[in-house]
Scaffold this active site. Structure first.
Site, PDB file in Angstrom:
ATOM      1  CG  ASN A 103      -6.973   7.274   4.213  1.00  0.00           C
ATOM      2  OD1 ASN A 103      -7.648   7.248   3.201  1.00  0.00           O
ATOM      3  ND2 ASN A 103      -5.792   6.933   4.131  1.00  0.00           N
ATOM      4  CE  LYS A 104      -8.246   1.077   1.430  1.00  0.00           C
ATOM      5  NZ  LYS A 104      -9.495   0.428   1.693  1.00  0.00           N
TER       6      LYS A 104
ATOM      7  CB  ALA B 284     -12.284   9.752  -1.741  1.00  0.00           C
TER       8      ALA B 284
ATOM      9  CD  GLN C 109      -5.920  -0.437  -1.659  1.00  0.00           C
ATOM     10  OE1 GLN C 109      -5.374  -1.309  -0.867  1.00  0.00           O
ATOM     11  NE2 GLN C 109      -7.323  -0.542  -1.716  1.00  0.00           N
TER      12      GLN C 109
ATOM     13  CG  ASP D 171     -11.457   6.699   1.524  1.00  0.00           C
ATOM     14  OD1 ASP D 171     -10.354   6.391   2.100  1.00  0.00           O
ATOM     15  OD2 ASP D 171     -11.994   6.302   0.520  1.00  0.00           O
TER      16      ASP D 171
HETATM   17  O1  MRU Z   1     -10.332   1.229  -1.048  1.00  0.00           O
HETATM   18  P1  MRU Z   1      -9.841   2.209  -1.790  1.00  0.00           P
HETATM   19  O2  MRU Z   1      -8.550   1.770  -2.556  1.00  0.00           O
HETATM   20  O3  MRU Z   1     -10.445   3.368  -2.586  1.00  0.00           O
HETATM   21  O4  MRU Z   1      -9.214   3.433  -0.432  1.00  0.00           O
HETATM   22  C1  MRU Z   1      -8.384   4.539  -0.844  1.00  0.00           C
HETATM   23  C2  MRU Z   1      -8.042   5.349   0.193  1.00  0.00           C
HETATM   24  O5  MRU Z   1      -8.105   5.069   1.302  1.00  0.00           O
HETATM   25  C3  MRU Z   1      -7.325   6.576  -0.068  1.00  0.00           C
HETATM   26  O6  MRU Z   1      -6.176   7.022   0.857  1.00  0.00           O
HETATM   27  C4  MRU Z   1      -8.530   7.761  -0.105  1.00  0.00           C
HETATM   28  O7  MRU Z   1      -9.470   7.421  -0.892  1.00  0.00           O
HETATM   29  C5  MRU Z   1      -7.696   9.146  -0.779  1.00  0.00           C
HETATM   30  S1  MRU Z   1      -7.610   8.970  -2.402  1.00  0.00           S
HETATM   31  C6  MRU Z   1      -6.846  10.382  -2.678  1.00  0.00           C
END
Ligand code: MRU
Length: 353
Positions: A250-251, A51, A199, A240
């Site tokens: 979040n993810k 994010a 990730q 997010d």
């Molecule tokens: O799909 P992504 O890789 O952008 O998802 C990222 C996440 O869900 C992270 O946990 C979130 O953005 C926090 S990053 C500090």
């Protein structure tokens, strides 16, 4: 400091330089962007993700989009700016930092509407650089507040990547780990691999190893067992978008981790900058959840792992209800339940400050 730079402004070439995260952990490749449309595509395709990093990238993308403008007056300039913001804003719907950064950029242009076009362009560049610099400072503060929650020798489980690769600084959830490590606490990490696009395996395991932190990779479906075996002292994840009541997007998979943490009496913390908190959305039910290409599920390992033509559902995020969250670590302090009050109070503090 990390041995890589996730995102930077290249002043000499008036360009954005970003690490291509889709190539990690095998190749450390930087790409240079001069075209905002290419940068928008890089956000969509997860070359830059997380994010806060998406917010920084979008702000710099605005600079790319308007720096060569030939507009002669504000209405013509703002029409170009609106189009650039529309394209960047259409990349990923869940991470609110994207819209927060674009709104900041638009506000700068509006505030300086009586100035010359070159002055407005300079103002926009300065704002984007400020967003980048502020993110670094915010990550540091989150790390400092969060490290107090970690005791010597503890093991933290994390999901996805909320590290230096997800921000312009040291990360959010991983900033806490980095700070605890710097404080000599001997912290260890279990990283969920984070299907479908890994990730956790590709990014979190890689960046923690670069930093010399003890990290153990597990498949997502192993989290329950490692918790039952008593291997995990706390959970630390990023976010997010956080609704006004403390519900956390979040993810995908984060919600499952939170449910497991509650079942095993393990504290579940969320670390996020205030720019991730969306007080305009009362509860998590209002958070838009991105659905991504089914190919991520059927070909996630670079080759087909499912029958051709199978139906797929691929939400990229889930929402963890606030009641499962032990604390939200921000740069302004740690919010605790009831979040409607604690988050509103932290928001007021900033306005006063
Ligand atoms: O799909 P992504 O890789 O952008 O998802 C990222 C996440 O869900 C992270 O946990 C979130 O953005 C926090 S990053 C500090």
């Amino acid at each position: 400091m990390t041995p890589f730079t996730t995102i930077a402004w290249d002043a000499e070439h008036r360009a954005v330089r970003m690490l291509d995260q889709t190539r990690l952990p095998n190749d450390l490749v930087y790409e240079t962007y001069r075209d905002y449309r290419e940068l928008a595509s890089a956000i969509t395709h997860l070359k830059v993700r997380g994010a806060p990093a998406i917010g920084v990238a979008a702000a710099l993308g605005v600079v790319l989009g308007i720096q060569d403008s030939r507009a002669r007056d504000y209405p013509a300039f703002t029409a170009e700016l609106d189009e650039v913001i529309r394209v960047l804003g259409a990349t990923r719907p869940t991470a609110v930092n994207l819209f927060w950064a674009l709104n900041r950029m638009r506000a700068v242009a509006e505030r300086s509407r009586t100035r010359s076009i070159p002055d407005i362009q300079t103002g926009l560049l300065n704002e984007a650089l400020a967003i980048l610099e502020e993110d670094r400072a915010v990550c540091r503060k989150i790390g400092e507040y969060g490290a107090d929650l970690i005791n010597d020798g503890q093991t933290v489980l994390t999901h996805c990547n909320a590290g230096a690769l997800a921000t312009a600084g040291a990360g959010t959830a991983l900033a806490v780990i980095y700070q605890a490590h710097a404080d000599g606490k001997g912290v260890r990490v279990f990283a969920d691999e984070t299907r479908p696009v890994l990730q956790g395996a590709r990014l979190t395991a890689w960046e923690l190893m670069q930093a010399g932190i003890d990290v153990t990779l597990i498949c997502d479906n192993m989290a329950a067992q490692v918790m039952k075996e008593g291997k995990i002292d706390c959970i630390m994840v990023g976010a997010d978008r956080i609704a006004a009541n403390g519900d956390v997007a979040n993810k995908i998979g984060t919600y499952g981790v939170a449910v497991l943490a509650q079942a095993h009496h393990i504290p579940f913390y969320v670390a996020a900058p205030f720019s991730t908190i969306d007080l305009s959305i009362p509860t998590g039910a209002g958070i838009p959840i991105e659905e991504r290409n089914p190919v991520e599920v059927t070909n996630g390992f670079g080759k087909p792992t499912a029958p051709d033509g199978v139906k797929v559902y691929n939400p990229a995020f889930d929402v963890t209800p606030a009641r499962l969250v032990s604390g939200i670590i921000t740069e302004r302090g740690i919010a605790r339940t009831p979040y409607a009050e604690s988050l509103a109070s932290l928001a007021r503090e900033e306005k006063r400050g």
